[in-house]
Design a protein around this motif. Sequence first.
Motif, PDB file in Angstrom:
ATOM      1  N   ALA A  34       4.900  -0.474  -0.505  1.00  0.00           N
ATOM      2  CA  ALA A  34       4.149   0.155  -1.591  1.00  0.00           C
ATOM      3  C   ALA A  34       3.290   1.289  -1.016  1.00  0.00           C
ATOM      4  N   CYS A  35       2.482   1.930  -1.878  1.00  0.00           N
ATOM      5  CA  CYS A  35       1.735   3.117  -1.452  1.00  0.00           C
ATOM      6  C   CYS A  35       0.395   2.749  -0.801  1.00  0.00           C
ATOM      7  N   VAL A  36      -0.283   3.759  -0.268  1.00  0.00           N
ATOM      8  CA  VAL A  36      -1.570   3.563   0.415  1.00  0.00           C
ATOM      9  C   VAL A  36      -2.581   2.921  -0.537  1.00  0.00           C
ATOM     10  N   PHE A  37      -2.641   3.451  -1.748  1.00  0.00           N
ATOM     11  CA  PHE A  37      -3.597   2.926  -2.716  1.00  0.00           C
ATOM     12  C   PHE A  37      -3.350   1.433  -2.963  1.00  0.00           C
ATOM     13  N   CYS A  38      -2.080   1.054  -3.128  1.00  0.00           N
ATOM     14  CA  CYS A  38      -1.752  -0.355  -3.384  1.00  0.00           C
ATOM     15  C   CYS A  38      -2.241  -1.217  -2.216  1.00  0.00           C
ATOM     16  N   GLY A  59      -1.598   4.899 -14.821  1.00  0.00           N
ATOM     17  CA  GLY A  59      -0.455   4.215 -14.193  1.00  0.00           C
ATOM     18  C   GLY A  59      -0.829   3.519 -12.890  1.00  0.00           C
ATOM     19  N   CYS A  60      -1.706   4.149 -12.090  1.00  0.00           N
ATOM     20  CA  CYS A  60      -2.097   3.544 -10.806  1.00  0.00           C
ATOM     21  C   CYS A  60      -2.804   2.213 -11.043  1.00  0.00           C
ATOM     22  N   ALA A  61      -3.497   2.111 -12.171  1.00  0.00           N
ATOM     23  CA  ALA A  61      -4.274   0.900 -12.450  1.00  0.00           C
ATOM     24  C   ALA A  61      -3.388  -0.290 -12.794  1.00  0.00           C
ATOM     25  N   ALA A  62      -2.063  -0.078 -12.745  1.00  0.00           N
ATOM     26  CA  ALA A  62      -1.150  -1.200 -13.011  1.00  0.00           C
ATOM     27  C   ALA A  62      -1.294  -2.292 -11.954  1.00  0.00           C
ATOM     28  N   TYR A  63      -1.825  -1.944 -10.784  1.00  0.00           N
ATOM     29  CA  TYR A  63      -2.054  -2.968  -9.755  1.00  0.00           C
ATOM     30  C   TYR A  63      -3.308  -3.757 -10.122  1.00  0.00           C
ATOM     31  N   THR A  64      -3.134  -4.744 -10.961  1.00  0.00           N
ATOM     32  CA  THR A  64      -4.291  -5.485 -11.472  1.00  0.00           C
ATOM     33  C   THR A  64      -4.313  -6.898 -10.918  1.00  0.00           C
ATOM     34  N   THR A 119      -9.586   6.486  -4.670  1.00  0.00           N
ATOM     35  CA  THR A 119      -8.950   7.753  -5.032  1.00  0.00           C
ATOM     36  C   THR A 119      -7.434   7.586  -4.946  1.00  0.00           C
ATOM     37  N   THR A 120      -6.721   8.226  -5.852  1.00  0.00           N
ATOM     38  CA  THR A 120      -5.263   8.082  -5.921  1.00  0.00           C
ATOM     39  C   THR A 120      -4.601   9.443  -5.644  1.00  0.00           C
ATOM     40  N   CYS A 121      -3.273   9.479  -5.769  1.00  0.00           N
ATOM     41  CA  CYS A 121      -2.536  10.704  -5.408  1.00  0.00           C
ATOM     42  C   CYS A 121      -3.124  11.965  -6.049  1.00  0.00           C
ATOM     43  N   ILE A 122      -3.320  11.904  -7.353  1.00  0.00           N
ATOM     44  CA  ILE A 122      -3.700  13.130  -8.058  1.00  0.00           C
ATOM     45  C   ILE A 122      -5.080  13.616  -7.614  1.00  0.00           C
ATOM     46  N   PRO A 151      -5.192   8.146  -1.446  1.00  0.00           N
ATOM     47  CA  PRO A 151      -4.080   8.778  -2.166  1.00  0.00           C
ATOM     48  C   PRO A 151      -2.745   8.203  -1.680  1.00  0.00           C
ATOM     49  N   GLY A 152      -1.933   7.757  -2.621  1.00  0.00           N
ATOM     50  CA  GLY A 152      -0.718   7.014  -2.282  1.00  0.00           C
ATOM     51  C   GLY A 152       0.220   7.729  -1.337  1.00  0.00           C
ATOM     52  N   PHE A 153       0.292   9.060  -1.453  1.00  0.00           N
ATOM     53  CA  PHE A 153       1.304   9.805  -0.688  1.00  0.00           C
ATOM     54  C   PHE A 153       0.957   9.928   0.788  1.00  0.00           C
TER      55      PHE A 153
HETATM   56  S1  SF4 Z   1       0.424   7.749  -8.273  1.00  0.00           S
HETATM   57 FE1  SF4 Z   1       0.082   7.646  -6.070  1.00  0.00          FE
HETATM   58  S2  SF4 Z   1      -1.708   6.316  -5.815  1.00  0.00           S
HETATM   59 FE2  SF4 Z   1      -0.956   5.989  -7.898  1.00  0.00          FE
HETATM   60  S3  SF4 Z   1       0.419   4.216  -7.690  1.00  0.00           S
HETATM   61 FE3  SF4 Z   1       1.702   6.057  -7.492  1.00  0.00          FE
HETATM   62  S4  SF4 Z   1       1.856   6.470  -5.285  1.00  0.00           S
HETATM   63 FE4  SF4 Z   1       0.122   5.017  -5.585  1.00  0.00          FE
END
Ligand code: SF4
Length: 439
Positions: A34-38, A59-64, A119-122, A151-153
């Motif tokens: 999964a991404c950095v944020f997750c 959408g990022c907040a789906a990790y609940t 903080t997330t990707c955007i 940021p996930g990326f």
């Molecule tokens: S948008 Fe970026 S931070 Fe948000 S869930 Fe996707 S990869 Fe992770």
Amino acid sequence: MLDDRQKQVSVAGANERTIDCNKASLAGSVSQRACVFCGSRVVLYPICDALHLIHGPIGCAAYTWDIRGSLSSGPELHRLSFSTDLQERDVIFGGENKLYASAIELIDKHQPKAAFIYTTCIVGVIGDDVERICRQLEKEKGIPVIPVQAPGFQGSKKDGYKVACESIFKLVGTKNKPYTPAKSINILGDFNLAGELWILLDYYKRMGVHINATITGDGRVDDICNAHNAALNVVQCSGSMNYLAKMMKDEYGIPSMRVSYFGIEDMSDALYDVARFFKDEDMMEKARQLVKEEFTRLMPELAWYKERLTGKKAAIYVGGAFKAISLVKALRLIGVQSVIVGSQTGTTEDYELIKQLCDEGTIIVDDSNPVELSHFVKEKQADIFIGGVKERPIAHKIGLGFCDHNHERKEPLAGYEGMMNFAKEIYATAMSPVWKFTK
Ligand code: SF4
């Protein structure tokens, strides 16, 4: 398999190749990571008296909490998922004002002990100054407000673990409780899924060990602030928490040990190792007594499952390789052979250990993907797949029994009770008559 991934796979007994691991996923391989944020989110959010605010699109907040049901013995603020819900307008003009207003409203309403702002990707792209806003909020509200720069990326889930450790470390050492007993430990890397942490606490208490802080399962901000006063860090899920243990060693001189609570053998070692650390014969005797009682109770029951499960084959693909090692041992105890063993974040040492532990012909794989895993499972004719939420559809599409050994589990699988539950679950799934009706 993509050519550039060949070096990330090995076969026990067949080749001496050291697995090429601990690196970024190959572009186009559709990694299970999964991404950095997750990564940062799953580690931090079991801190249940803190506010967790995600600065990004909804959408990022789906990790609940629903994705990792970490239980709390007290406050349950962590079960609420907050997001600044960034929209096009915010992306163009910046989301700082929205973040500030959201945080003020939430802190006033919920009175948390601390706040984590993710903080997330955007946000990484538009460059909101989240650090400045956190400093401002901290000053105005008088609680720690910690920016989690994720940021996930920027990398993978493993990089998110490091970000989470850095965030936790900002709290460590900021408060001293009036008294911390000498024989006290911090438990790092247990997330109290299905109440597993409480099982472990009971074992340690029976041995006379004081638990200073649990990081992060059933975690409390004040305990974490006082974590620097413990004598030892006991680290499970080393992939996520080794970095924190290392920082605490460097800064406060606290030693750490790596343990696993899965399976009888590793669970017992975890208790003995702590007693050995404190050089306390009375504590060691209590540990021996505890292990003896549990062992005597469990073995006859496990023998029943072993008789019926012998000859079954399992595929294991989990986040951390240390857990995979425990699973190989636990499965062997009930007669199940591990034919595929893989992880998202294993190290060279982990994979070497797995190679020595497994039977000849076992496929060992790092940072795999659905295409490879499906192929391996069919080739090895596994009867059951043990993994996490992202492996479940792979197993179900093939028509294979699945055991969730990750975030979503509802039955405790750690400790001696957990071993019994594990045997029951493997039996119920692998032996289910439903498989007769699949292709
Ligand atoms: S948008 Fe970026 S931070 Fe948000 S869930 Fe996707 S990869 Fe992770």
